[in-house]
Design a protein around this motif. Sequence first.
Motif, short mmCIF file in Angstrom:
data_model
loop_
_atom_site.label_atom_id
_atom_site.label_comp_id
_atom_site.label_asym_id
_atom_site.label_seq_id
_atom_site.Cartn_x
_atom_site.Cartn_y
_atom_site.Cartn_z
N GLN A 1 26.76 7.64 -8.55
CA GLN A 1 26.55 6.70 -9.64
C GLN A 1 26.27 5.29 -9.12
O GLN A 1 25.65 4.49 -9.82
CB GLN A 1 27.81 6.60 -10.52
N TYR B 1 37.95 -3.85 -22.64
CA TYR B 1 36.72 -3.18 -22.23
C TYR B 1 35.72 -4.20 -21.69
O TYR B 1 35.54 -5.24 -22.30
CB TYR B 1 36.09 -2.40 -23.39
N CYS C 1 41.66 7.57 -16.79
CA CYS C 1 40.92 6.49 -16.12
C CYS C 1 41.84 5.32 -15.81
O CYS C 1 41.75 4.72 -14.74
CB CYS C 1 39.75 6.03 -16.97
N LYS D 1 39.67 -1.92 -17.02
CA LYS D 1 40.88 -1.13 -17.23
C LYS D 1 42.10 -1.96 -16.85
O LYS D 1 43.11 -1.94 -17.53
CB LYS D 1 40.85 0.15 -16.38
N HIS E 1 35.96 0.88 -14.99
CA HIS E 1 35.64 2.29 -14.86
C HIS E 1 34.21 2.52 -15.34
O HIS E 1 33.86 2.16 -16.47
CB HIS E 1 36.59 3.18 -15.67
N THR F 1 36.35 5.74 -5.62
CA THR F 1 36.69 6.97 -6.34
C THR F 1 38.17 7.22 -6.09
O THR F 1 38.73 6.75 -5.10
CB THR F 1 35.88 8.18 -5.84
N LYS G 1 27.27 6.56 -18.28
CA LYS G 1 27.35 5.26 -18.96
C LYS G 1 26.97 4.10 -18.03
O LYS G 1 27.29 2.94 -18.29
CB LYS G 1 28.78 5.02 -19.48
N ALA H 1 32.06 5.30 -16.36
CA ALA H 1 32.05 6.71 -16.73
C ALA H 1 30.69 7.32 -16.42
O ALA H 1 29.65 6.65 -16.55
CB ALA H 1 32.36 6.87 -18.22
N ASP I 1 45.73 8.15 -20.50
CA ASP I 1 44.39 7.70 -20.17
C ASP I 1 44.19 7.93 -18.67
O ASP I 1 44.68 7.16 -17.85
CB ASP I 1 44.25 6.22 -20.53
N ASP J 1 33.15 7.95 -11.18
CA ASP J 1 33.54 9.36 -11.17
C ASP J 1 32.90 10.09 -10.00
O ASP J 1 33.46 11.07 -9.50
CB ASP J 1 33.14 10.03 -12.50
#
Length: 173
Positions: A146, A97, A74, A100, A114, A160, A119, A116, A72, A142
């Motif tokens: 964002q 969820y 992330c 993480k 996280h 990040t 999202k 994404a 994973d 990411d």
Amino acid sequence: MKTRAQIYEREAAALLRDISMYHVLTEKQLLLLHPGKEDKTRNLLAYLVRQNRIWQVDDFYCAAQDGMEDMDRCLLAAVWVLTDFIDQVEFHSVGDYPAKIIFFAGGEVYEIIHAALGKEVLLSHVLANPGEQPSRYLVLVDDPEQISELLIPNVNGYCTVSPDGDVSYYRKE
């Protein structure tokens, strides 16, 4: 007199716990998670690999022989964030969820979340109503762009992580 196994039992158990919990970790992450014990950690990792208790694939240590298949990325990035705070961390574990990783430091609960790409609205909705004693959030994005799209209460910072593990932190203006 204590045997070598008895002397290193606690450290070996801690390494096995971390690798089992996070599934795949780099040697550098394991060294950072166990500060001041670099030589002991390297020796124990080699011993655990020889005993087939963990597996080494390139620079990664895995809980399962085919562990790289289930890596994973992330979660691996979130561990880099955790290592930045490890000197203050009292306990850490994988989270549910959207977290993480969850950890305790200075009497506070922190969650590494996280976000994404694409999202942001979903994550903002999920975290919009904090509970009675809300966690403090470190939001792993990411892309720094964002951040303006995220509307999450109790955020201590955004970050990040580069492919080599360098963490950069941001604040919302």
